[in-house]
Design a protein around this motif. Structure first.
Motif, PDB file in Angstrom:
ATOM      1  N   GLU A 231      -3.844  -3.166   2.032  1.00 24.41           N
ATOM      2  CA  GLU A 231      -4.099  -1.778   2.419  1.00 24.41           C
ATOM      3  C   GLU A 231      -3.699  -0.828   1.303  1.00 24.41           C
ATOM      4  O   GLU A 231      -4.323   0.213   1.100  1.00 24.41           O
ATOM      5  CB  GLU A 231      -3.324  -1.449   3.692  1.00 24.41           C
ATOM      6  N   LYS A 232      -2.616  -1.176   0.573  1.00 24.09           N
ATOM      7  CA  LYS A 232      -2.139  -0.348  -0.529  1.00 24.09           C
ATOM      8  C   LYS A 232      -2.170  -1.147  -1.824  1.00 24.09           C
ATOM      9  O   LYS A 232      -2.127  -2.383  -1.816  1.00 24.09           O
ATOM     10  CB  LYS A 232      -0.696   0.123  -0.279  1.00 24.09           C
ATOM     11  N   ALA A 239       6.912   1.525  -1.156  1.00 22.57           N
ATOM     12  CA  ALA A 239       5.730   2.138  -0.544  1.00 22.57           C
ATOM     13  C   ALA A 239       5.504   3.558  -1.042  1.00 22.57           C
ATOM     14  O   ALA A 239       4.361   3.978  -1.255  1.00 22.57           O
ATOM     15  CB  ALA A 239       5.867   2.117   0.973  1.00 22.57           C
ATOM     16  N   ASP A 243       2.234   5.028  -3.016  1.00 20.42           N
ATOM     17  CA  ASP A 243       1.506   6.224  -2.585  1.00 20.42           C
ATOM     18  C   ASP A 243       1.287   7.189  -3.751  1.00 20.42           C
ATOM     19  O   ASP A 243       0.199   7.766  -3.900  1.00 20.42           O
ATOM     20  CB  ASP A 243       2.279   6.942  -1.470  1.00 20.42           C
ATOM     21  N   GLU A 246      -1.429   5.747  -5.912  1.00 20.16           N
ATOM     22  CA  GLU A 246      -2.756   5.891  -5.304  1.00 20.16           C
ATOM     23  C   GLU A 246      -3.253   7.332  -5.389  1.00 20.16           C
ATOM     24  O   GLU A 246      -4.439   7.575  -5.631  1.00 20.16           O
ATOM     25  CB  GLU A 246      -2.717   5.414  -3.848  1.00 20.16           C
ATOM     26  N   SER A 258      -9.761  -0.789  -0.816  1.00 22.79           N
ATOM     27  CA  SER A 258      -8.660  -1.480  -0.152  1.00 22.79           C
ATOM     28  C   SER A 258      -9.195  -2.439   0.913  1.00 22.79           C
ATOM     29  O   SER A 258     -10.332  -2.311   1.381  1.00 22.79           O
ATOM     30  CB  SER A 258      -7.711  -0.466   0.483  1.00 22.79           C
TER      31      SER A 258
END
Length: 486
Positions: A231-232, A239, A243, A246, A258
């Protein structure tokens, strides 16, 4: 893997004299650092390497990729310099990355030259220290002998050894359905032969290697699509850091697909097509397969010598780099401990100190810092926030964005943060994350704090330069002094 928790005493089977022989298979960081350590002890040392001294780290991985990334960083600075008031002297236009042309042939020529020079520097240093360097491939023939063959398979000689170190590294993993040809379908060792910038680079894999090259090639001017099975991006990394990256990708125009997995890749008349497991096809000019590595442990005579390997083919080692066979040690990516040049070097040095009778401190993984050379960089050490959130480790998490840092404002830095994780009550440093330009340099104070069990108060009370990005390293720790922003 055994797990000794204290400094180990000298091995009872240490080398009996300075004239005994150490034979090392592999000339990467694990191998050449071990050879230098043995040579300093006055021990006769032979190092065998078939692909070039320095191994993948120097010739096809760390040194080349970070050199390429250094060029990309300059373009990133140009792209952001309009906020600093810089304008073109002739047109008065704000500078952008598009105002510069990238001569990839020249960039890659510099990359290869620098890697070759670094390799030669290491070779000269080894020879100057008295290490005998053999160009060839080593193979175990029993527990105390190594056979050396040339590139054609002819046996050059057989060496008797009292200590053997296996530091043979790893190779890029490839899919049978996407065979790398070095022209359009590439692994990370083949990028440096490109003469022209890829018009559209599809990067398969969103781990460290994939993220770094996606970041670099976008800065250089390629259109980039990153295929991520998660997902990431950067699975397993902090995390919040993922973020930030991304968001940076989105702002710079990197397309992230993703929860997608590549099934195959094939060449077309003028490019490539990557087929996803969903059946969707992605067209590009080139594809980079960044899907991990495999240990180079095949055909080493391991079974005959009794050296145990894991299901993945990695060599089983303990925290002082011993394998299952007395006198045979291993270091680097072939052990599967951590795929870092710094860890390989540490394993190699530890192995030699232990084999030669020195008391050694076992490798402590939690004290190893690492960095991801994207834009911005991400550096981590110790316990992560997810470990705290899951309840596995008790800790307090302190976070401070760089938007409050005066040096960041001066340099036009708009993204990044510092995160410090401390033990409740004592406030001993357990871990840290830095997301910033040159985060790889900024993580060192936190690594020292963790290794020497310093507290957040001690970090906060240490003098820092004003203005500096490192000022935020101390400022975040001051949140424990009742800062209302906590």
């Amino acid at each position: 893997m055994s797990d000794p928790t204290t400094a180990l005493p000298p091995d009872p089977y240490r080398l009996p004299s300075a004239s005994a022989r150490v034979v090392i298979l592999g000339g990467g960081p694990g191998g050449y650092e071990a050879a230098l350590t043995a040579a300093r002890h006055g021990v006769e040392t032979v190092l065998i390497e078939e692909r070039g001294i320095g191994g993948a780290a120097v010739l096809t991985d760390v040194v080349p990729s970070k050199t390429l990334i250094a060029t990309a960083e300059v373009l990133d600075l140009v792209a952001g310099s309009q906020r600093l008031g810089l304008r073109d002297a002739d047109t008065g236009a704000a500078p952008t990355a598009e105002t510069l042309d990238v001569d990839l042939a020249a960039v890659n020529h510099r990359v290869r030259e620098l890697a070759t020079a670094q390799s030669e520097d290491i070779r000269h240093r080894l020879i100057a220290m008295g290490v005998r360097v053999l160009d060839g491939r080593g193979r175990l023939v029993g527990q105390d002998r190594v056979e050396v063959r040339d590139a054609h398979g002819a046996v050059l000689e057989v060496l008797e050894a009292e200590v053997i170190l296996l530091a043979v590294g790893a190779r890029p993993r490839e899919l049978d359905t996407a065979p790398c040809d070095g022209e359009r379908i590439l692994n990370w060792t083949q990028l440096y032969a490109l003469e022209e910038l890829p018009e559209h680079l599809v990067v398969v894999g969103s781990g460290v290697t994939g993220a770094e090259f996606a970041s670099a090639y976008r800065a250089l001017g390629s259109e980039v699509t990153l295929v991520s099975s998660r997902e990431k991006v950067l699975p397993g990394t902090d995390a919040d850091a993922a973020d930030v990256l991304e968001d940076a990708f989105a702002r710079r125009g990197v397309t992230v697909r993703s929860r997608s997995r590549a099934a195959s890749a094939r060449r077309t008349a003028d490019g490539v097509v990557v087929t996803l497991t969903s059946g969707e096809e992605l067209a590009g000019s080139h594809v980079l397969m960044a899907i991990g590595g495999l240990p180079r442990t095949g055909d080493l005579g391991l079974e005959e010598a009794g050296v145990r390997v894991t299901d993945s083919g990695h060599l089983e080692t303990d925290r002082v780099s011993r394998t299952s066979v007395r006198g045979i040690y291993a270091a680097g990516d072939c052990t599967g401990v951590l795929p870092l040049a710094s860890v390989a070097a540490m394993q190699g040095r530890t192995a030699m100190h232990h084999a030669l009778g020195d008391a050694v401190s076992p490798l402590i993984i939690s004290q190893v810092s690492s960095a991801i050379f994207t834009s911005p960089e991400i550096a981590v050490v110790g316990v992560g926030e997810e470990t705290v959130r899951s309840g596995e480790v008790a800790g307090e998490v302190l976070t401070l964005g760089l938007d409050t840092n005066p040096r960041a404002k001066m340099q036009g830095i708009t993204e990044g943060f510092v995160k410090l994780i401390v033990r409740p009550g004592s406030h001993t440093v357990l871990g840290a994350v830095v997301v910033a330009p040159r985060a790889s340099e900024l993580i060192l104070p936190y690594t020292l704090a963790l290794a020497h069990r310093l507290t957040a108060e001690q970090v906060a009370g240490t003098s820092t330069v004003y203005p500096s990005l490192s000022g935020s390293l101390a400022e975040v720790a001051r949140q424990l002094d009742g800062d209302p922003s906590r």
